[in-house]
Design a protein around this motif. Structure first.
Motif, short mmCIF file in Angstrom:
data_model
loop_
_atom_site.label_atom_id
_atom_site.label_comp_id
_atom_site.label_asym_id
_atom_site.label_seq_id
_atom_site.Cartn_x
_atom_site.Cartn_y
_atom_site.Cartn_z
N ARG A 308 0.83 -1.21 0.00
CA ARG A 308 0.00 0.00 0.00
C ARG A 308 0.87 1.26 0.00
O ARG A 308 0.55 2.25 -0.66
CB ARG A 308 -0.93 -0.01 1.21
CG ARG A 308 -1.97 -1.13 1.18
CD ARG A 308 -2.97 -1.02 2.31
NE ARG A 308 -2.39 -1.33 3.60
CZ ARG A 308 -2.36 -0.50 4.64
NH1 ARG A 308 -2.87 0.72 4.53
NH2 ARG A 308 -1.81 -0.86 5.78
N TYR A 309 1.97 1.21 0.73
CA TYR A 309 2.90 2.35 0.73
C TYR A 309 3.49 2.56 -0.66
O TYR A 309 3.56 3.69 -1.16
CB TYR A 309 4.00 2.11 1.75
CG TYR A 309 5.14 3.09 1.66
CD1 TYR A 309 5.01 4.38 2.15
CD2 TYR A 309 6.35 2.72 1.06
CE1 TYR A 309 6.07 5.29 2.06
CE2 TYR A 309 7.40 3.61 0.96
CZ TYR A 309 7.26 4.89 1.46
OH TYR A 309 8.29 5.79 1.36
N ALA A 310 3.92 1.46 -1.29
CA ALA A 310 4.55 1.56 -2.60
C ALA A 310 3.58 2.03 -3.67
O ALA A 310 3.98 2.68 -4.65
CB ALA A 310 5.15 0.21 -3.00
N ALA A 311 2.30 1.72 -3.50
CA ALA A 311 1.31 2.11 -4.50
C ALA A 311 1.02 3.60 -4.47
O ALA A 311 0.49 4.17 -5.43
CB ALA A 311 0.01 1.32 -4.27
N GLY A 312 1.38 4.27 -3.38
CA GLY A 312 1.11 5.70 -3.27
C GLY A 312 -0.37 5.96 -3.05
O GLY A 312 -1.13 5.08 -2.66
N GLY A 313 -0.78 7.17 -3.30
CA GLY A 313 -2.19 7.50 -3.14
C GLY A 313 -2.54 7.84 -1.70
O GLY A 313 -1.68 8.01 -0.82
N ALA A 314 -3.83 7.92 -1.44
CA ALA A 314 -4.33 8.38 -0.15
C ALA A 314 -3.94 7.45 0.99
O ALA A 314 -3.84 7.88 2.15
CB ALA A 314 -5.85 8.53 -0.21
N ASP A 315 -3.73 6.15 0.69
CA ASP A 315 -3.45 5.16 1.72
C ASP A 315 -1.97 5.10 2.10
O ASP A 315 -1.60 4.45 3.07
CB ASP A 315 -3.91 3.79 1.23
CG ASP A 315 -4.08 2.79 2.36
OD1 ASP A 315 -4.39 3.22 3.48
OD2 ASP A 315 -3.88 1.60 2.09
N ALA A 316 -1.10 5.75 1.34
CA ALA A 316 0.34 5.60 1.53
C ALA A 316 0.80 6.11 2.89
O ALA A 316 1.65 5.49 3.55
CB ALA A 316 1.10 6.30 0.41
N GLU A 317 0.26 7.22 3.33
CA GLU A 317 0.71 7.79 4.60
C GLU A 317 0.34 6.88 5.77
O GLU A 317 1.15 6.66 6.68
CB GLU A 317 0.09 9.18 4.78
CG GLU A 317 0.61 9.90 6.04
CD GLU A 317 0.08 11.32 6.14
OE1 GLU A 317 0.19 11.90 7.24
OE2 GLU A 317 -0.44 11.84 5.13
N GLU A 318 -0.86 6.34 5.74
CA GLU A 318 -1.27 5.42 6.81
C GLU A 318 -0.42 4.15 6.78
O GLU A 318 -0.04 3.62 7.83
CB GLU A 318 -2.75 5.07 6.66
CG GLU A 318 -3.34 4.32 7.85
CD GLU A 318 -3.02 2.82 7.85
OE1 GLU A 318 -2.90 2.24 8.94
OE2 GLU A 318 -2.88 2.26 6.74
N ALA A 319 -0.10 3.66 5.58
CA ALA A 319 0.75 2.47 5.45
C ALA A 319 2.14 2.75 5.98
O ALA A 319 2.76 1.89 6.62
CB ALA A 319 0.80 2.03 3.99
N HIS A 320 2.65 3.95 5.74
CA HIS A 320 3.96 4.32 6.26
C HIS A 320 3.95 4.31 7.78
O HIS A 320 4.90 3.83 8.42
CB HIS A 320 4.38 5.69 5.72
CG HIS A 320 5.77 6.09 6.10
ND1 HIS A 320 6.06 6.74 7.28
CD2 HIS A 320 6.96 5.93 5.46
CE1 HIS A 320 7.35 6.96 7.36
NE2 HIS A 320 7.93 6.49 6.25
N ARG A 321 2.91 4.82 8.38
CA ARG A 321 2.80 4.80 9.85
C ARG A 321 2.77 3.36 10.36
O ARG A 321 3.36 3.05 11.41
CB ARG A 321 1.54 5.54 10.29
CG ARG A 321 1.66 7.06 10.20
CD ARG A 321 0.55 7.74 11.00
NE ARG A 321 -0.77 7.45 10.46
CZ ARG A 321 -1.38 8.18 9.53
NH1 ARG A 321 -0.77 9.26 9.04
NH2 ARG A 321 -2.59 7.87 9.10
#
Length: 511
Positions: A308-321
């Protein structure tokens, strides 16, 4: 391209499942160990061409046999440097082979066929110097065992070992288990050469089972890893007596050393058999605790969040956390693509299979790169929710922190296979909690990662750990010989403005 040897075969296995296709010793190493607890080789992006060139060079070196490195027959001359070597016997060995060598370091053993470059490829930076001028005796062999995954020497027999006895002996012995699920020569470049050049006798074991199919060994979950500990103990006892045969006295100092899984073995030995050793050096050891953290608690979050982080988009920040919450440090993001491709998935699946084989039923070691929501997908694995039997399996291999001899540990802050906050930071706390802090020094090395070969790919972002091993070993020697305690535990800051050559040359433990 190397040819493939027979498929891995094990007897007494808890898995009655079809074996995979045959793998060549070189292909097996390249395909497997890159994704295990110590990577096989670092060849992301700009390093790919160099990696191919190195592999070609290693293959050339493996097949070459210059006369200067050729082994001599044992008992060369009545007064020769290997005189009476044919009388040496490794206690408990089912088979042994003795060779008198002009050079025991990899400067000679690559050409003479007394190491396997594929076993240690990718663990060290290209610029690491190779010492020379260490003649002596090498003993290869194996202890009785029923598993047959190690194909070195054509023996198709596990529990293989190597013992090297230099002519100019300093009175000490270094014993090591292999990192990842590699074989007995895996430490030769990282610190075997160093130990021999310092005058130590050196002994190493394959730990009793090898390759990504190591979990097929044993009869119950956890048995294969538990055997690793038994085999290191077995080799230490046998090597000490072999040293006494060669030099007519027991070693005055026996040190345990190892990286990754090998570092775990150092910790376990000093906790459970401190009487066999005088001290140890632990290079980013793996942590196993029954209640966590362990591999099975921090790898699944990475498998879920990274795509999800690698895909970018709106979900990337939450995936990074989610990634940083699992222990993967901010600032290490440049290492995540490589580790997702080669490390996290396979490591999770094969170690989960060893400790929790029922999770995926009849499937062996899960489904590679499965998406969350797929039945029995390791990305959805929840260690805390698994039956008590799983924690029981981990408990049989768990660490306690109750070390009985001096131990120096070091770990890179940018390790994203064994995140430092979920592994060595925790182990250092365990040692203090058990009241053994006076026996322990722990150095967090800023900019270090799990394998030093990645430093060649990212020289402006990473630093090698191999010089930290040299510093730690020298500090341990002073601790034992002179009673000079090493500098207090601390984070070793990345020296500002230091060149790659300077970083490879030194690692100051005083910061």
């Amino acid at each position: 391209m190397p040819v493939a040897p027979p498929a891995v075969r094990h007897t007494g296995s808890r898995h009655d499942r079809p074996r995979g296709p045959a793998r060549g010793r070189w292909l097996r190493g390249a395909a497997v160990a890159a994704a295990l607890l110590t990577a096989w080789t670092a060849a992301p992006s700009a390093a790919a061409v160099r990696g191919a060139a190195v592999a070609a060079a290693l293959l050339t070196a493996w097949t070459a046999a210059p006369s200067a490195a050729a082994p001599l027959s044992p008992d060369t001359g009545k007064g020769g440097h290997c005189a009476r070597s044919g009388l040496l016997r490794v206690p408990g060995a089912a088979h042994q082979q003795i060779d008198c060598l002009r050079e025991l370091t990899t400067a000679g053993t690559v050409a003479s066929g007394h190491t396997d470059p594929a076993d240690w490829a990718g663990l060290t930076p290209e610029g690491l110097a190779t010492p020379t001028g260490v003649p002596g005796i090498q003993i290869d062999g194996y202890f009785p065992d029923t598993s047959t995954g190690n194909t070195n020497h054509g023996w198709n027999h596990d529990s293989q070992f190597v013992i090297r006895l230099p002519d100019r002996w300093n009175g000490g012995l270094v014993v090591a288990g292999s990192p990842g699920v590699r074989e007995q020569y895996a430490n030769d470049r990282a610190f075997g050469d160093w130990a021999l050049a310092r005058g130590y006798a050196f002994a190493a074991t394959d730990k009793g089972n090898t390759s990504a199919a190591f979990h097929r060994d044993g009869t119950a979950p956890g048995d294969a890893i538990a055997e690793w500990n038994t085999r290191v103990t077995q080799l230490t006892r046998a090597a000490r007596l072999t040293v006494a045969q060669r030099y007519h006295r027991l070693p005055s100092r026996t040190l345990a050393m190892g990286m990754s899984n090998g570092g775990y073995l150092v910790r376990w030995q000093l906790e459970n058999h401190p009487g066999l050793y005088d001290g140890g050096v632990d290079w980013e050891g793996t942590l196993w605790t029954a209640d966590g953290p362990n591999l099975l608690t921090f790898l699944p979050p990475a498998l879920r969040a990274y795509p999800r982080y690698a895909a970018g988009g709106a979900d990337a920040e939450e995936a990074h956390r989610a990634m940083t919450a699992a222990g993967y440090p901010a600032g290490s993001e440049f290492l995540w693509p490589y580790h997702h491709q080669y490390y996290w998935d396979l490591t999770q699946r094969i170690y989960r299979e060893e400790l929790d084989p029922e999770f995926d039923g009849a499937t062996e070691a899960g489904t590679p790169f499965c998406a969350p929501g797929t039945p029995a997908c390791d990305a959805d694995y929840g260690y805390a929710e698994r039956p008590a039997e799983v924690r029981d399996a981990v408990a049989k291999i768990a660490l306690t922190g109750r070390i009985g001899k001096p131990l120096i540990s070091f770990h890179g802050t940018l390790d994203v296979l064994l995140p430092i906050s979920a592994s060595s930071d925790t182990y250092a706390s365990m040692v203090r909690r058990e009241g053994r802090g006076a026996l322990h020094r722990y150095y967090r090395v800023e900019g270090g990662t799990h394998v030093d070969s990645l430093v060649d790919a990212f020289p402006d972002r990473l630093r090698p750990l191999v010089p930290c091993h040299r510093s730690a070993a020298a500090a341990l020697e002073r601790w034992l010989d002179e009673g000079r305690r090493p500098p207090s535990s601390r984070t070793l800051k990345l020296p500002e403005g230091a060149s790659p050559a300077e970083l490879l040359a030194r690692c100051r433990l005083d910061g």
